[in-house]
Design an enzyme around this catalytic site. Sequence first.
Site, PDB file in Angstrom:
ATOM      1  N   GLU A  23     -17.853  -2.337   3.705  1.00  0.00           N
ATOM      2  CA  GLU A  23     -16.655  -3.074   3.308  1.00  0.00           C
ATOM      3  C   GLU A  23     -16.823  -4.547   3.690  1.00  0.00           C
ATOM      4  OE1 GLU A  23     -14.673  -0.868   1.897  1.00  0.00           O
ATOM      5  OE2 GLU A  23     -12.635  -1.651   1.918  1.00  0.00           O
ATOM      6  N   ASP A  64       0.813  -1.221   0.000  1.00  0.00           N
ATOM      7  CA  ASP A  64       0.000   0.000   0.000  1.00  0.00           C
ATOM      8  C   ASP A  64       0.842   1.265   0.000  1.00  0.00           C
ATOM      9  OD1 ASP A  64      -2.083  -1.673   0.082  1.00  0.00           O
ATOM     10  OD2 ASP A  64      -2.913  -0.968   1.993  1.00  0.00           O
ATOM     11  N   ASP A  65       1.898   1.261   0.820  1.00  0.00           N
ATOM     12  CA  ASP A  65       2.732   2.460   0.926  1.00  0.00           C
ATOM     13  C   ASP A  65       3.355   2.788  -0.422  1.00  0.00           C
ATOM     14  OD1 ASP A  65       2.161   2.454   3.524  1.00  0.00           O
ATOM     15  OD2 ASP A  65       4.155   1.904   4.251  1.00  0.00           O
ATOM     16  N   ARG A  76     -17.721  -2.319  -6.071  1.00  0.00           N
ATOM     17  CA  ARG A  76     -17.592  -0.913  -6.427  1.00  0.00           C
ATOM     18  C   ARG A  76     -17.303  -0.720  -7.919  1.00  0.00           C
ATOM     19  NH1 ARG A  76     -13.234   3.209  -3.797  1.00  0.00           N
ATOM     20  NH2 ARG A  76     -11.774   1.799  -4.821  1.00  0.00           N
ATOM     21  N   LYS A  89     -15.183  12.114   8.405  1.00  0.00           N
ATOM     22  CA  LYS A  89     -16.255  12.632   7.554  1.00  0.00           C
ATOM     23  C   LYS A  89     -16.964  13.781   8.255  1.00  0.00           C
ATOM     24  CE  LYS A  89     -17.131   7.921   6.000  1.00  0.00           C
ATOM     25  NZ  LYS A  89     -17.936   6.710   6.208  1.00  0.00           N
ATOM     26  N   CYS A 149      22.182 -18.429  31.865  1.00  0.00           N
ATOM     27  CA  CYS A 149      23.522 -18.979  32.037  1.00  0.00           C
ATOM     28  C   CYS A 149      23.728 -19.245  33.522  1.00  0.00           C
ATOM     29  CB  CYS A 149      24.559 -17.974  31.532  1.00  0.00           C
ATOM     30  SG  CYS A 149      26.243 -18.468  31.938  1.00  0.00           S
ATOM     31  N   CYS A 185      28.564 -14.080  33.872  1.00  0.00           N
ATOM     32  CA  CYS A 185      28.692 -14.389  32.450  1.00  0.00           C
ATOM     33  C   CYS A 185      28.889 -13.121  31.642  1.00  0.00           C
ATOM     34  CB  CYS A 185      27.451 -15.136  31.989  1.00  0.00           C
ATOM     35  SG  CYS A 185      27.355 -15.320  30.214  1.00  0.00           S
ATOM     36  N   ASP A 224       0.748   4.163  -2.899  1.00  0.00           N
ATOM     37  CA  ASP A 224       0.395   5.553  -2.575  1.00  0.00           C
ATOM     38  C   ASP A 224       1.507   6.505  -3.016  1.00  0.00           C
ATOM     39  OD1 ASP A 224      -2.018   4.876  -1.510  1.00  0.00           O
ATOM     40  OD2 ASP A 224      -1.343   4.872   0.573  1.00  0.00           O
ATOM     41  N   LYS A 226     -10.783   2.836   8.801  1.00  0.00           N
ATOM     42  CA  LYS A 226     -10.816   2.555   7.361  1.00  0.00           C
ATOM     43  C   LYS A 226     -10.541   1.063   7.215  1.00  0.00           C
ATOM     44  CE  LYS A 226      -9.204   4.191   2.910  1.00  0.00           C
ATOM     45  NZ  LYS A 226      -8.892   2.910   2.255  1.00  0.00           N
TER      46      LYS A 226
HETATM   47  S1  IVH Z   1     -16.578   6.189   3.066  1.00  0.00           S
HETATM   48  C1  IVH Z   1     -18.233   8.623  -0.146  1.00  0.00           C
HETATM   49  N1  IVH Z   1     -15.822   4.877   5.187  1.00  0.00           N
HETATM   50  O1  IVH Z   1     -12.023   3.038   1.466  1.00  0.00           O
HETATM   51  C2  IVH Z   1     -17.462   7.971   0.910  1.00  0.00           C
HETATM   52  N2  IVH Z   1     -14.959   4.210   3.100  1.00  0.00           N
HETATM   53  O2  IVH Z   1     -10.088   4.411  -0.218  1.00  0.00           O
HETATM   54  C3  IVH Z   1     -16.716   6.819   0.421  1.00  0.00           C
HETATM   55  N3  IVH Z   1     -13.427   2.291   3.219  1.00  0.00           N
HETATM   56  O3  IVH Z   1     -14.046   3.235  -1.357  1.00  0.00           O
HETATM   57  C4  IVH Z   1     -16.359   5.805   1.369  1.00  0.00           C
HETATM   58  N4  IVH Z   1     -13.557   1.983   5.370  1.00  0.00           N
HETATM   59  O4  IVH Z   1     -14.010   1.026   0.058  1.00  0.00           O
HETATM   60  C5  IVH Z   1     -15.704   4.997   3.864  1.00  0.00           C
HETATM   61  N5  IVH Z   1     -15.254   3.790   7.140  1.00  0.00           N
HETATM   62  C6  IVH Z   1     -15.142   3.909   5.824  1.00  0.00           C
HETATM   63  C7  IVH Z   1     -14.343   3.045   5.068  1.00  0.00           C
HETATM   64  C8  IVH Z   1     -14.255   3.241   3.696  1.00  0.00           C
HETATM   65  C9  IVH Z   1     -13.043   1.544   4.252  1.00  0.00           C
HETATM   66  C10 IVH Z   1     -12.986   2.101   1.824  1.00  0.00           C
HETATM   67  C11 IVH Z   1     -14.067   2.212   0.800  1.00  0.00           C
HETATM   68  C12 IVH Z   1     -13.641   3.363  -0.056  1.00  0.00           C
HETATM   69  C13 IVH Z   1     -12.170   3.295   0.107  1.00  0.00           C
HETATM   70  C14 IVH Z   1     -11.454   4.560  -0.303  1.00  0.00           C
END
Ligand code: IVH
Length: 701
Positions: free
Chosen positions: A174, A39-40, A140, A299, A433, A439, A43, A119
Amino acid sequence: MTTNSTGVLADTAAYAAAVEEAKRAAAAYYTAGESPLDDDAYDRLVRGIAAYEEEHPQEVLDASPTGKVAGGAASGDVPHTAPMLSLDNVFSAEQFVTWTASVERRIGRPVAAWSVEPKLDGLAVAARYRQGRLERLITRGDGAAGEDVSHAIGTVLGLPDRLGEPVTLEVRGEILMTDEQFEQANAVRTEHGAAPFANPRNGAAGTLRAKDRPYRVEMTFFAYGALALEDSGDLAATLAELPHGEVLTYVAGLGVHTAADTDVAPRTVTTAEEVLAGVEDIAARRATLPFGIDGIVIKADLAADQRDAGTGTRAPRWAIAYKLPAVEKVTRLLAVEWNVGRTGIIAPRAVLEPVEIDGSTVGYATLHNPADITRRDLRLGDHVMVYKAGDIIPRIEAPVAHLRTGAERPIEFPEACPQCGSEIDMSEQRWRCTRGRDCRLVASVSYAAGRDQLDIEGLGATRVVQLVDAGLVQDFADLFTLEREQLLSLDRMGETSTDNLLAAIEVARTRPLSRVFCALGVRGTGRSMSRRIARHFASMELIVAADAEALQRVDGIGKEKAAAVVSELTELAPLIGKLVAAGVNMTEPGATPPAEPGTETGDGATGGGAQDALPLTGMTVVVTGAMTGVLEPLSRNQMNELIERAGGKSSSSVSKRTSLLVAGEKAGSKRTKAEELGVRTATPEEFAELVEAHLVTASEA
Ligand code: IVH
């Protein structure tokens, strides 16, 4: 790959190659759940592409992953009711704060509340419920349309066939495999002769797509949102106005699983500070969660704030993913070393094929004790899951048993103390030991003679054992009074080796105080702390005379450490006396003693005056990658010594307090981090020029 490891793209060709590589990686990731890049790395690649495109907007390729859901890799044939978007990323608190400011500028007011949630590291799906019945499950895909995976209905925990009420809506979330489900899935698969999944994400991706398997494996759903369908009726208006946190509570009430019942339950807060505290809390719990997360999603909670912030083509502008670094990697167990600690405890340590985790290269991991190795049936050559986060010592989580080839070999346990050869007391789980602390004599003399301390060439552990066994050395001060005849009387000590060893001991007698002090092995004072203490006090006399209060004036020494150092130095007084009597150097070249408290000016940590003229005064310098040019022969310790001689402070990790990063060949995540934080970087050659006047001294030290 043609891009360098920092992700900076030099020209059009490098850009095109990076786009190609990202495309391949995204295709593998979003279709099979596996990727040649972790992942790193992905990105970083995409950030490099985006940076290049910003500078060269006219060169942007159609295939570029930027601005596309799933990097443009996935597609499907079931249209989504509303686009299934991706998320933009931030990687630090600073970036998060900048992002919130941009949201608030856009809506023209502060965001009323933020939701902070894990996430989840799985695959996004939309679950359509009509009249309370689960009708369709869709991936998706490219965000506009996904693949129908309704065949998986019934195998996903937390996604009930029937809701508690006969409502019509789409739940989004998810699908993943918990660690337990992953283990279970691999057990079942191996029984059926199928290849095991490499990781839970790969397991979930494969399982979601598989249609005709003779066995079933379970997965888990976590909802993170819900929206109305065209025939949702009154519910549409309600859903459109509910704050995000309440949407989650509502779907949980209908029987759909959310993260609410986990240790990282979604939380609603109001300030950016509270968000960051939530991020830290979730990050700290990551290691013990029974499922994988790769970040935290933040969010805007209120529907009105979300509406006003709006949505881009790829991602909403009211939500962001705060990405966490990958902390678990699979590597190979190459060997097991058995080390004897200060108290005679014999501790196994795993030697690993070096692997980059959370910003550093991991080559070793702790193994607790022999019983632990037996219990986990670890074998040499095994693939092992290694966990490391922040400053914790890397540890082996588990062997990845399904990757065994049959060529793995059992780990051999020592039959005698690996340090001094004495018998081992095996009556407890932790082996010891039978000579206990005695030792350590061999260990502590070897340590004192080591490369970063007195650097006595020709005095390895075997030689030390010989000297100790012959009764010639009771502590390392005795090395300085060894006589030629005494050495010649030892086995395998000819004239040449004897003279060489004596000459090496002579050189050691003149080492700077920092190294002599380090050789004492005072707990908690390794190489860098020893250098700071030596530079601060300038002479052993002043160190020994210092009380806890005076020691605390050294950078990095707190109350507890100061007290411990004082008490150890009292214990070590006879040894120090012997060293002084043997004519060992007890001063630090270039350092001046601290002024009396009260009259001190400037930085107490660097001792007295005369520091201002040095090229690195006031700077914190980090070194990474392989040194080249004149710096090539210097060990990391010698580089740190050089930095400190030139008036700077050496550190091993990049932060916003870092003034300069010396980035050699193959510099990796530290360079990326420095770039993100806007920290200045220098090549080894540029750095050598800067500290030129101090070079010779350092390489001779
Ligand atoms: S919200 C419009 N909440 O991460 C908002 N996504 O990298 C879109 N994901 O497509 C998603 N945990 O598959 C949201 N708590 C979470 C999430 C989450 C994992 C995933 C999801 C999204 C992707 C983006």
